[in-house]
Design a protein around this motif. Sequence first.
Motif, PDB file in Angstrom:
ATOM      1  N   HIS A  56       0.833  -1.206   0.000  1.00 37.79           N
ATOM      2  CA  HIS A  56       0.000   0.000   0.000  1.00 37.79           C
ATOM      3  C   HIS A  56       0.866   1.253   0.000  1.00 37.79           C
ATOM      4  N   SER A  59       2.058   1.894  -3.465  1.00 42.11           N
ATOM      5  CA  SER A  59       0.960   2.433  -4.277  1.00 42.11           C
ATOM      6  C   SER A  59       0.676   3.888  -3.905  1.00 42.11           C
ATOM      7  N   GLU A 185      -4.677   4.813  -0.264  1.00 37.17           N
ATOM      8  CA  GLU A 185      -3.546   3.910  -0.057  1.00 37.17           C
ATOM      9  C   GLU A 185      -2.812   4.247   1.239  1.00 37.17           C
ATOM     10  N   LEU A 188      -4.962   2.793   4.036  1.00 41.11           N
ATOM     11  CA  LEU A 188      -4.846   1.336   4.067  1.00 41.11           C
ATOM     12  C   LEU A 188      -3.489   0.910   4.622  1.00 41.11           C
ATOM     13  N   ARG A 189      -2.454   1.637   4.249  1.00 39.95           N
ATOM     14  CA  ARG A 189      -1.114   1.354   4.782  1.00 39.95           C
ATOM     15  C   ARG A 189      -1.091   1.509   6.301  1.00 39.95           C
TER      16      ARG A 189
END
Length: 256
Positions: A56, A59, A185, A188-189
């Motif tokens: 993530h 990204s 992203e 999410l990371r």
Amino acid sequence: MRIILPTTAAGWKKLHDGIKKKHDADAGASPLHVLLAEESINMDDDNEDLGTAVTHHDSFIIARNQAEELREDRDDFFTLPFSAMKKSAQFLKSLHKSNVRKLGEWGFTVNHKSQLVYPPDFISRYKLFGTFYAKHLSFPAGTTSPLDGFLNENNIDLNQLNKDADKANTIHEDFGTAEKKSELEKQLRDTAMKAHVANTKTICQFLIEYFATKPKKLGLYGITVDDSPRGVVRRKSKLAPGAQKTITAAHINRGG
């Protein structure tokens, strides 16, 4: 002695890899078994999710860089249209100096000091340009826009600039998509990392205490330790009359 902790997802994954590799190699003799059982830590789950966090993060970097490039492209396309619009507005202000409210018909805002005021964000500026351009085209057949002479004299092609403004808006939409992707992203990371970073810190602290007399053994787990002497920490402390406070290794300044 303190552990030098990572600052990136990849750094946490690397640290966890080192700890897990040593733990797996020690098998039943690993000192971590008791801690993992006590804290219900599953190192396989932690390692997998930290790997996901790294993905993530990669990204996130790609989307962030893409968004920055698109923002620059958008601004490049819109610089000339916006500049021409401001020059035109200034001309119209001079033309209607006895009644600057007429500039409102072109979408412009004039404050109480008779100053032109422009919105700060791209979308509002793009909409303002659209209103301005539409007004220029709105004069009926047989009449001319009061801007015609000014535009011709200054080699300003509003038709082309309108196309450039529309191109800038299209790029802005792509920019918004990339920016949202970047933020998603990142979230999410951070979500993938949070619990597992906490677990890794817990493991590191346990190992520090376990190898309290043999700190070099921490290196076998890929843990970097800073054991350099800490500098003098200067702190000022004031006590109310009659109050007590215990201070060790302190320098007492008796000055005023």
